[in-house]
Write a protein that holds these residues in place. Structure first.
Motif, PDB file in Angstrom:
ATOM      1  N   GLN A   1     -41.079   5.120  14.078  1.00  0.00           N
ATOM      2  CA  GLN A   1     -40.296   4.976  15.271  1.00  0.00           C
ATOM      3  C   GLN A   1     -39.721   6.323  15.686  1.00  0.00           C
ATOM      4  N   VAL A   2     -39.538   6.478  16.986  1.00  0.00           N
ATOM      5  CA  VAL A   2     -39.001   7.721  17.511  1.00  0.00           C
ATOM      6  C   VAL A   2     -37.521   7.820  17.188  1.00  0.00           C
ATOM      7  N   GLN A   3     -37.117   8.995  16.747  1.00  0.00           N
ATOM      8  CA  GLN A   3     -35.718   9.222  16.446  1.00  0.00           C
ATOM      9  C   GLN A   3     -35.338  10.650  16.836  1.00  0.00           C
ATOM     10  N   LEU A   4     -34.201  10.786  17.493  1.00  0.00           N
ATOM     11  CA  LEU A   4     -33.647  12.077  17.873  1.00  0.00           C
ATOM     12  C   LEU A   4     -32.207  12.118  17.383  1.00  0.00           C
ATOM     13  N   VAL A   5     -31.880  13.112  16.588  1.00  0.00           N
ATOM     14  CA  VAL A   5     -30.551  13.202  16.002  1.00  0.00           C
ATOM     15  C   VAL A   5     -29.942  14.557  16.314  1.00  0.00           C
ATOM     16  N   GLU A   6     -28.894  14.545  17.127  1.00  0.00           N
ATOM     17  CA  GLU A   6     -28.211  15.777  17.501  1.00  0.00           C
ATOM     18  C   GLU A   6     -27.151  16.142  16.466  1.00  0.00           C
ATOM     19  N   SER A   7     -26.883  17.436  16.362  1.00  0.00           N
ATOM     20  CA  SER A   7     -25.829  17.925  15.491  1.00  0.00           C
ATOM     21  C   SER A   7     -25.357  19.284  15.998  1.00  0.00           C
ATOM     22  N   GLY A   8     -24.241  19.746  15.467  1.00  0.00           N
ATOM     23  CA  GLY A   8     -23.744  21.071  15.804  1.00  0.00           C
ATOM     24  C   GLY A   8     -22.581  21.107  16.763  1.00  0.00           C
ATOM     25  N   GLY A   9     -22.186  19.968  17.293  1.00  0.00           N
ATOM     26  CA  GLY A   9     -21.059  19.939  18.204  1.00  0.00           C
ATOM     27  C   GLY A   9     -19.750  20.174  17.481  1.00  0.00           C
ATOM     28  N   GLY A  10     -18.707  20.403  18.260  1.00  0.00           N
ATOM     29  CA  GLY A  10     -17.404  20.636  17.680  1.00  0.00           C
ATOM     30  C   GLY A  10     -16.425  21.176  18.694  1.00  0.00           C
ATOM     31  N   LEU A  11     -15.305  21.653  18.186  1.00  0.00           N
ATOM     32  CA  LEU A  11     -14.243  22.212  19.017  1.00  0.00           C
ATOM     33  C   LEU A  11     -14.316  23.730  18.994  1.00  0.00           C
ATOM     34  N   VAL A  12     -14.362  24.332  20.174  1.00  0.00           N
ATOM     35  CA  VAL A  12     -14.398  25.790  20.287  1.00  0.00           C
ATOM     36  C   VAL A  12     -13.466  26.245  21.395  1.00  0.00           C
ATOM     37  N   GLN A  13     -13.061  27.506  21.312  1.00  0.00           N
ATOM     38  CA  GLN A  13     -12.224  28.088  22.353  1.00  0.00           C
ATOM     39  C   GLN A  13     -13.076  28.636  23.487  1.00  0.00           C
ATOM     40  N   PRO A  14     -12.517  28.749  24.685  1.00  0.00           N
ATOM     41  CA  PRO A  14     -13.261  29.358  25.785  1.00  0.00           C
ATOM     42  C   PRO A  14     -13.787  30.734  25.375  1.00  0.00           C
ATOM     43  N   GLY A  15     -15.034  31.007  25.740  1.00  0.00           N
ATOM     44  CA  GLY A  15     -15.669  32.258  25.361  1.00  0.00           C
ATOM     45  C   GLY A  15     -16.402  32.200  24.040  1.00  0.00           C
ATOM     46  N   GLY A  16     -16.233  31.124  23.310  1.00  0.00           N
ATOM     47  CA  GLY A  16     -16.887  30.964  22.032  1.00  0.00           C
ATOM     48  C   GLY A  16     -18.320  30.491  22.157  1.00  0.00           C
ATOM     49  N   SER A  17     -18.961  30.279  21.003  1.00  0.00           N
ATOM     50  CA  SER A  17     -20.369  29.884  20.965  1.00  0.00           C
ATOM     51  C   SER A  17     -20.594  28.727  20.011  1.00  0.00           C
ATOM     52  N   LEU A  18     -21.616  27.945  20.307  1.00  0.00           N
ATOM     53  CA  LEU A  18     -22.082  26.877  19.442  1.00  0.00           C
ATOM     54  C   LEU A  18     -23.591  26.801  19.546  1.00  0.00           C
ATOM     55  N   ARG A  19     -24.240  26.349  18.480  1.00  0.00           N
ATOM     56  CA  ARG A  19     -25.659  26.058  18.526  1.00  0.00           C
ATOM     57  C   ARG A  19     -25.873  24.595  18.182  1.00  0.00           C
ATOM     58  N   LEU A  20     -26.417  23.854  19.128  1.00  0.00           N
ATOM     59  CA  LEU A  20     -26.743  22.458  18.913  1.00  0.00           C
ATOM     60  C   LEU A  20     -28.172  22.330  18.403  1.00  0.00           C
ATOM     61  N   SER A  21     -28.399  21.328  17.576  1.00  0.00           N
ATOM     62  CA  SER A  21     -29.727  21.045  17.067  1.00  0.00           C
ATOM     63  C   SER A  21     -30.092  19.598  17.355  1.00  0.00           C
ATOM     64  N   CYS A  22     -31.377  19.343  17.500  1.00  0.00           N
ATOM     65  CA  CYS A  22     -31.897  17.991  17.685  1.00  0.00           C
ATOM     66  C   CYS A  22     -33.099  17.837  16.772  1.00  0.00           C
ATOM     67  N   ALA A  23     -32.954  17.040  15.733  1.00  0.00           N
ATOM     68  CA  ALA A  23     -34.038  16.778  14.795  1.00  0.00           C
ATOM     69  C   ALA A  23     -34.866  15.605  15.306  1.00  0.00           C
ATOM     70  N   ALA A  24     -36.166  15.822  15.482  1.00  0.00           N
ATOM     71  CA  ALA A  24     -37.047  14.822  16.074  1.00  0.00           C
ATOM     72  C   ALA A  24     -38.031  14.259  15.057  1.00  0.00           C
ATOM     73  N   SER A  25     -38.387  12.994  15.241  1.00  0.00           N
ATOM     74  CA  SER A  25     -39.392  12.363  14.402  1.00  0.00           C
ATOM     75  C   SER A  25     -40.002  11.180  15.140  1.00  0.00           C
ATOM     76  N   GLY A  26     -41.191  10.760  14.707  1.00  0.00           N
ATOM     77  CA  GLY A  26     -41.819   9.574  15.266  1.00  0.00           C
ATOM     78  C   GLY A  26     -42.754   9.813  16.440  1.00  0.00           C
ATOM     79  N   PHE A  27     -42.991  11.065  16.788  1.00  0.00           N
ATOM     80  CA  PHE A  27     -43.934  11.397  17.855  1.00  0.00           C
ATOM     81  C   PHE A  27     -44.444  12.808  17.635  1.00  0.00           C
ATOM     82  N   THR A  28     -45.457  13.198  18.417  1.00  0.00           N
ATOM     83  CA  THR A  28     -46.030  14.531  18.274  1.00  0.00           C
ATOM     84  C   THR A  28     -45.143  15.527  19.005  1.00  0.00           C
ATOM     85  N   PHE A  29     -44.205  16.076  18.272  1.00  0.00           N
ATOM     86  CA  PHE A  29     -43.174  16.932  18.847  1.00  0.00           C
ATOM     87  C   PHE A  29     -43.754  18.116  19.616  1.00  0.00           C
TER      88      PHE A  29
END
Length: 115
Positions: A1-29
């Motif tokens: 089955q297709v599954q998409l799982v996001e991660s990496g969110g959080g609390l940051v101050q203006p001007g800051g940085s974050l990297r979000l990830s999405c782990a995929a499975s169940g299809f030809t990515f």
């Protein structure tokens, strides 16, 4: 089955940085175009960025020059590098895939930009 799982969110101050990830499975990515969307409280879900199977990228005007979408096909993972974050970037961020004419969404990861 297709599954998409996001991660990496959080609390940051203006001007800051974050990297979000999405782990995929169940299809030809590697053959699928991938997208990031976001939804702020009380607002409609909006498109943020797209990356095609051949690496072509497009961005919403509001994030151009600040966000970078990328993918690692060997790891079946989509990324969103977010720099110079603004208060207006606060939202739930969702990974989206459209293989075989179908539409799949992850559960989202929350990003809060606050001083």
């Amino acid at each position: 089955q297709v599954q998409l799982v996001e991660s990496g969110g959080g609390l940051v101050q203006p001007g800051g940085s974050l990297r979000l990830s999405c782990a995929a499975s169940g299809f030809t990515f590697s053959r699928a175009a991938m997208r990031w969307y976001r939804q702020a409280p009380g607002k409609e879900r909006e498109w943020v960025a797209t990356i095609t199977s051949v690496g072509k990228t497009n961005y919403a005007n509001s994030v151009k020059g600040r966000f970078t979408i990328s993918r690692d096909n060997a790891k079946y993972t989509l990324y969103l590098q977010m720099n110079n974050l603004k208060l207006e970037d606060t939202a739930d961020y969702y990974c989206n895939a459209v293989p075989n004419g179908l539409n799949y969404w992850g559960q989202g990861t929350q990003v809060t930009v606050s001083s």
